[in-house]
Design a protein around this motif. Structure first.
Motif, PDB file in Angstrom:
ATOM      1  N   LEU A 151      -4.187   1.830   7.477  1.00  0.00           N
ATOM      2  CA  LEU A 151      -4.670   0.668   6.754  1.00  0.00           C
ATOM      3  C   LEU A 151      -3.613  -0.412   6.888  1.00  0.00           C
ATOM      4  CD1 LEU A 151      -6.981  -0.424   4.943  1.00  0.00           C
ATOM      5  CD2 LEU A 151      -5.533   0.155   2.983  1.00  0.00           C
ATOM      6  N   GLN A 152      -3.926  -1.430   7.657  1.00  0.00           N
ATOM      7  CA  GLN A 152      -3.035  -2.574   7.803  1.00  0.00           C
ATOM      8  C   GLN A 152      -3.385  -3.574   6.715  1.00  0.00           C
ATOM      9  OE1 GLN A 152      -0.418  -3.199  10.068  1.00  0.00           O
ATOM     10  NE2 GLN A 152      -0.078  -4.920   8.668  1.00  0.00           N
ATOM     11  N   MET A 153      -2.419  -3.869   5.854  1.00  0.00           N
ATOM     12  CA  MET A 153      -2.646  -4.760   4.724  1.00  0.00           C
ATOM     13  C   MET A 153      -1.811  -6.014   4.915  1.00  0.00           C
ATOM     14  SD  MET A 153      -2.627  -1.976   1.623  1.00  0.00           S
ATOM     15  CE  MET A 153      -0.907  -1.563   1.850  1.00  0.00           C
ATOM     16  N   SER A 154      -2.452  -7.159   4.885  1.00  0.00           N
ATOM     17  CA  SER A 154      -1.773  -8.433   5.051  1.00  0.00           C
ATOM     18  C   SER A 154      -2.146  -9.353   3.903  1.00  0.00           C
ATOM     19  CB  SER A 154      -2.164  -9.070   6.388  1.00  0.00           C
ATOM     20  OG  SER A 154      -1.871  -8.219   7.470  1.00  0.00           O
ATOM     21  N   SER A 155      -1.377 -10.432   3.776  1.00  0.00           N
ATOM     22  CA  SER A 155      -1.623 -11.406   2.695  1.00  0.00           C
ATOM     23  C   SER A 155      -1.779 -10.697   1.357  1.00  0.00           C
ATOM     24  CB  SER A 155      -2.864 -12.241   3.009  1.00  0.00           C
ATOM     25  OG  SER A 155      -2.726 -12.918   4.234  1.00  0.00           O
TER      26      SER A 155
ATOM     27  N   VAL B   1       1.719   1.378  -3.762  1.00  0.00           N
ATOM     28  CA  VAL B   1       1.910   0.042  -3.199  1.00  0.00           C
ATOM     29  C   VAL B   1       2.111  -0.918  -4.371  1.00  0.00           C
ATOM     30  CG1 VAL B   1       0.844  -1.859  -1.948  1.00  0.00           C
ATOM     31  CG2 VAL B   1       0.580   0.490  -1.117  1.00  0.00           C
ATOM     32  N   THR B   2       3.233  -1.617  -4.359  1.00  0.00           N
ATOM     33  CA  THR B   2       3.541  -2.579  -5.406  1.00  0.00           C
ATOM     34  C   THR B   2       3.772  -3.935  -4.778  1.00  0.00           C
ATOM     35  OG1 THR B   2       4.553  -0.852  -6.771  1.00  0.00           O
ATOM     36  CG2 THR B   2       5.065  -3.140  -7.327  1.00  0.00           C
ATOM     37  N   VAL B   3       2.999  -4.914  -5.229  1.00  0.00           N
ATOM     38  CA  VAL B   3       3.133  -6.279  -4.719  1.00  0.00           C
ATOM     39  C   VAL B   3       3.686  -7.129  -5.853  1.00  0.00           C
ATOM     40  CG1 VAL B   3       1.970  -8.221  -3.621  1.00  0.00           C
ATOM     41  CG2 VAL B   3       1.134  -5.883  -3.247  1.00  0.00           C
ATOM     42  N   SER B   4       4.928  -7.538  -5.689  1.00  0.00           N
ATOM     43  CA  SER B   4       5.599  -8.267  -6.752  1.00  0.00           C
ATOM     44  C   SER B   4       6.755  -9.076  -6.183  1.00  0.00           C
ATOM     45  CB  SER B   4       6.118  -7.291  -7.810  1.00  0.00           C
ATOM     46  OG  SER B   4       6.870  -7.966  -8.795  1.00  0.00           O
ATOM     47  N   SER B   5       7.019 -10.212  -6.815  1.00  0.00           N
ATOM     48  CA  SER B   5       8.170 -11.013  -6.413  1.00  0.00           C
ATOM     49  C   SER B   5       9.386 -10.657  -7.264  1.00  0.00           C
ATOM     50  CB  SER B   5       7.840 -12.504  -6.542  1.00  0.00           C
ATOM     51  OG  SER B   5       7.402 -12.802  -7.852  1.00  0.00           O
TER      52      SER B   5
ATOM     53  N   GLY C 285     -11.003  -9.567   5.391  1.00  0.00           N
ATOM     54  CA  GLY C 285     -10.209 -10.603   6.024  1.00  0.00           C
ATOM     55  C   GLY C 285      -8.715 -10.414   5.869  1.00  0.00           C
ATOM     56  N   ARG C 286      -8.305  -9.488   5.008  1.00  0.00           N
ATOM     57  CA  ARG C 286      -6.863  -9.245   4.795  1.00  0.00           C
ATOM     58  C   ARG C 286      -6.444  -7.846   5.235  1.00  0.00           C
ATOM     59  NH1 ARG C 286      -4.851  -9.107  -0.167  1.00  0.00           N
ATOM     60  NH2 ARG C 286      -6.778  -8.393  -1.183  1.00  0.00           N
ATOM     61  N   PHE C 287      -7.324  -6.878   5.079  1.00  0.00           N
ATOM     62  CA  PHE C 287      -7.011  -5.488   5.423  1.00  0.00           C
ATOM     63  C   PHE C 287      -7.814  -5.062   6.642  1.00  0.00           C
ATOM     64  CE2 PHE C 287      -5.841  -3.826   0.885  1.00  0.00           C
ATOM     65  CZ  PHE C 287      -4.958  -4.899   0.749  1.00  0.00           C
ATOM     66  N   THR C 288      -7.228  -4.180   7.435  1.00  0.00           N
ATOM     67  CA  THR C 288      -7.914  -3.626   8.605  1.00  0.00           C
ATOM     68  C   THR C 288      -7.702  -2.122   8.647  1.00  0.00           C
ATOM     69  OG1 THR C 288      -7.549  -5.667   9.863  1.00  0.00           O
ATOM     70  CG2 THR C 288      -8.132  -3.691  11.108  1.00  0.00           C
TER      71      THR C 288
ATOM     72  N   GLN D  60       6.608  -8.336  -1.277  1.00  0.00           N
ATOM     73  CA  GLN D  60       6.389  -9.604  -1.974  1.00  0.00           C
ATOM     74  C   GLN D  60       4.969 -10.117  -1.719  1.00  0.00           C
ATOM     75  OE1 GLN D  60       9.479 -12.323  -0.762  1.00  0.00           O
ATOM     76  NE2 GLN D  60      10.917 -11.497  -2.262  1.00  0.00           N
ATOM     77  N   PRO D  61       4.450 -10.915  -2.620  1.00  0.00           N
ATOM     78  CA  PRO D  61       3.130 -11.523  -2.379  1.00  0.00           C
ATOM     79  C   PRO D  61       3.123 -12.266  -1.051  1.00  0.00           C
ATOM     80  CG  PRO D  61       3.790 -11.861  -4.650  1.00  0.00           C
ATOM     81  CD  PRO D  61       4.973 -11.255  -3.956  1.00  0.00           C
ATOM     82  N   GLY D  62       2.032 -12.094  -0.326  1.00  0.00           N
ATOM     83  CA  GLY D  62       1.925 -12.685   0.998  1.00  0.00           C
ATOM     84  C   GLY D  62       2.420 -11.795   2.111  1.00  0.00           C
ATOM     85  N   GLY D  63       3.078 -10.715   1.766  1.00  0.00           N
ATOM     86  CA  GLY D  63       3.636  -9.816   2.762  1.00  0.00           C
ATOM     87  C   GLY D  63       2.623  -8.826   3.299  1.00  0.00           C
ATOM     88  N   SER D  64       3.133  -7.921   4.129  1.00  0.00           N
ATOM     89  CA  SER D  64       2.269  -6.937   4.792  1.00  0.00           C
ATOM     90  C   SER D  64       2.837  -5.534   4.651  1.00  0.00           C
ATOM     91  CB  SER D  64       2.135  -7.268   6.286  1.00  0.00           C
ATOM     92  OG  SER D  64       1.537  -8.530   6.475  1.00  0.00           O
TER      93      SER D  64
END
Length: 119
Positions: A80-84, A115-119, A65-68, A13-17
């Motif tokens: 690859l750590q993906m946040s927000s 990778v799918t970011v969706s609500s 600022g969101r990925f590391t 979901q959006p905002g997730g990691s």
């Protein structure tokens, strides 16, 4: 034969990691730069983040600022750590590495992970 194998993609979901992993295998003498790229249909593959053999990192402006990105030299792995996460982060993510093997130095690609970011 050198291979890169990614894992960790999925639906979030959006905002997730999410955390993507990539492991290099085969007869490898040295792994130099490692990185993550992404691609959506109809667009060129773009660099997301990279890390060189000295540990210096580089990020696309859209993910700063969101990925590391991080790596383990001994295990020949990169993460690859993906946040927000945002819907616009939806893409197929590819691992890339500059590897010195039996055929000399060349770049290798993984098969990609969705990778799918969706609500």
């Amino acid at each position: 034969q050198v291979q890169l194998m990614e894992s960790g993609g999925g639906l979030v979901q959006p905002g997730g990691s999410l955390r993507l992993s990539c492991a290099a295998s085969g007869t490898i003498f040295r792994v130099n730069d490692m990185g993550w790229y992404r691609q959506v249909p109809g667009k060129e593959r773009e660099l997301v983040a990279s890390i060189n053999s000295g540990g210096r990192t580089n990020y696309a402006d859209s993910v700063k600022g969101r990925f590391t990105i991080d790596r383990d030299y001994a295990k020949k792995m990169v993460w690859l750590q993906m946040s927000s996460l945002k819907p616009e982060d939806t893409a197929v993510y590819y691992c890339n590495a500059a590897i010195v093997g039996t055929v000399g130095s060349r770049y290798y690609w993984g098969q990609g992970t969705q990778v799918t970011v969706s609500s």
